[in-house]
Design a protein around this motif. Structure first.
Motif, PDB file in Angstrom:
ATOM      1  N   ARG A   1      36.121  38.519  45.448  1.00  0.00           N
ATOM      2  CA  ARG A   1      36.815  39.014  44.263  1.00  0.00           C
ATOM      3  C   ARG A   1      36.381  40.452  43.983  1.00  0.00           C
ATOM      4  O   ARG A   1      35.282  40.855  44.353  1.00  0.00           O
ATOM      5  CB  ARG A   1      36.528  38.134  43.044  1.00  0.00           C
ATOM      6  CG  ARG A   1      35.063  38.010  42.702  1.00  0.00           C
ATOM      7  CD  ARG A   1      34.823  37.104  41.510  1.00  0.00           C
ATOM      8  NE  ARG A   1      33.407  36.863  41.292  1.00  0.00           N
ATOM      9  CZ  ARG A   1      32.585  37.675  40.659  1.00  0.00           C
ATOM     10  NH1 ARG A   1      33.044  38.833  40.187  1.00  0.00           N
ATOM     11  NH2 ARG A   1      31.307  37.367  40.497  1.00  0.00           N
TER      12      ARG A   1
ATOM     13  N   GLY B   1      40.277  44.650  38.258  1.00  0.00           N
ATOM     14  CA  GLY B   1      39.877  43.282  38.567  1.00  0.00           C
ATOM     15  C   GLY B   1      40.936  42.425  39.224  1.00  0.00           C
ATOM     16  O   GLY B   1      40.616  41.482  39.957  1.00  0.00           O
ATOM     17  N   SER B   2      42.194  42.728  38.993  1.00  0.00           N
ATOM     18  CA  SER B   2      43.275  41.922  39.583  1.00  0.00           C
ATOM     19  C   SER B   2      43.771  42.454  40.909  1.00  0.00           C
ATOM     20  O   SER B   2      44.647  41.841  41.537  1.00  0.00           O
ATOM     21  CB  SER B   2      44.456  41.842  38.607  1.00  0.00           C
ATOM     22  OG  SER B   2      45.017  43.132  38.390  1.00  0.00           O
ATOM     23  N   ARG B   3      43.191  43.569  41.376  1.00  0.00           N
ATOM     24  CA  ARG B   3      43.707  44.210  42.587  1.00  0.00           C
ATOM     25  C   ARG B   3      43.024  43.704  43.849  1.00  0.00           C
ATOM     26  O   ARG B   3      42.293  44.420  44.521  1.00  0.00           O
ATOM     27  CB  ARG B   3      43.584  45.725  42.450  1.00  0.00           C
ATOM     28  CG  ARG B   3      44.480  46.318  41.370  1.00  0.00           C
ATOM     29  CD  ARG B   3      45.956  46.121  41.678  1.00  0.00           C
ATOM     30  NE  ARG B   3      46.308  46.675  42.957  1.00  0.00           N
ATOM     31  CZ  ARG B   3      46.661  47.965  43.132  1.00  0.00           C
ATOM     32  NH1 ARG B   3      46.705  48.784  42.081  1.00  0.00           N
ATOM     33  NH2 ARG B   3      46.965  48.404  44.330  1.00  0.00           N
ATOM     34  N   GLN B   4      43.292  42.444  44.157  1.00  0.00           N
ATOM     35  CA  GLN B   4      42.715  41.854  45.371  1.00  0.00           C
ATOM     36  C   GLN B   4      43.169  42.587  46.628  1.00  0.00           C
ATOM     37  O   GLN B   4      42.497  42.536  47.665  1.00  0.00           O
ATOM     38  CB  GLN B   4      43.103  40.381  45.468  1.00  0.00           C
ATOM     39  CG  GLN B   4      42.455  39.481  44.418  1.00  0.00           C
ATOM     40  CD  GLN B   4      40.973  39.330  44.651  1.00  0.00           C
ATOM     41  OE1 GLN B   4      40.150  39.753  43.828  1.00  0.00           O
ATOM     42  NE2 GLN B   4      40.595  38.754  45.779  1.00  0.00           N
TER      43      GLN B   4
END
Length: 228
Positions: free
Chosen positions: A121, A220-223
């Motif tokens: 993550r 944080g959401s940019r996997q």
């Protein structure tokens, strides 16, 4: 070749001497931003470039946050490529040559000596030898000045230095589609990292946590931007 000085002029002097000694084959300048607010540091910087046409020093009107000081250097820099250093770093050979060669490749957004990858993550960072990493550490961080300025420079909310380097790495990668690259064997040596070591543990943790949540809020959401 850019560094921010927050005190400890002996460290800055060691950095500057190593830059002048090992970068003479390049068309470069050494730019020192004095963010210390210390008259003794200012006096040293006033004489540090004496007789050296490639050395410049500048001061903000008053000490400011880390990112703001870095952006002052970014705006004042004359080169097409900026290499940001912690003043605790010492060059032991030609570091500029490999960094410039890396950034000559359009697919590279940032390059440097040390990098990190996230495991599973975004934000679960671990040191990585690379060569491809998620972000490059600000001990030695090279990027194209034009691209950094177009991206808005370092995020000014990072008054403490931690993660400001990773945030810029992510932003430049996101904007350009390029990679972050660690150059194995780059001739640099780490000494004491003063901005970390001079703070009490609780204060370091508080400031670091604030920046960590700030980083996660944006990335944080940019996997898609992590390689691990």
């Amino acid at each position: 070749m850019l560094t921010l000085v927050h005190g400890w002029p002996a460290d800055a002097e060691r950095w500057l001497d190593s830059v002048l000694r090992h970068t003479s084959g390049q068309d470069f300048e050494a730019l020192l931003v004095d963010n210390s607010g210390d008259a003794g540091v200012a006096a040293w910087l006033g004489g540090a470039g004496a007789g050296q046409e490639r050395v410049r020093a500048l001061q903000p009107a008053a000490p400011t946050g880390w990112a703001e000081a870095a952006n002052l250097g970014l705006e004042a820099a004359a080169g097409e490529v900026v290499v940001l250093f912690d003043p605790g770093l010492e060059l032991t050979g030609d570091a500029a040559g490999p960094l410039l060669a890396a950034l000559a490749e359009p697919g590279i957004a940032v390059a440097g000596a040390f990098g990190v990858r996230s495991e599973g993550r975004v934000g679960h960072f671990h040191e990585s030898p690379g060569p491809v990493v998620d972000a490059v550490e600000g001990y030695c961080l090279a990027f194209r000045r034009r691209q950094a300025r177009e991206a808005g420079g370092f995020d000014r909310r990072y008054a403490f230095y931690r993660l400001a380097d990773f945030e810029l790495s992510f932003r430049l990668r996101d904007r350009t589609g390029g990679q972050a690259l660690v150059l194995a064997g780059l001739p640099v040596r780490k000494h004491q990292h003063r901005l970390w070591e001079h703070l009490e543990g609780a204060e370091r943790e508080r400031l670091s946590r604030r920046n960590f949540y700030r980083f996660l809020n944006r990335w944080g959401s940019r996997q898609d931007l992590i390689t691990g």
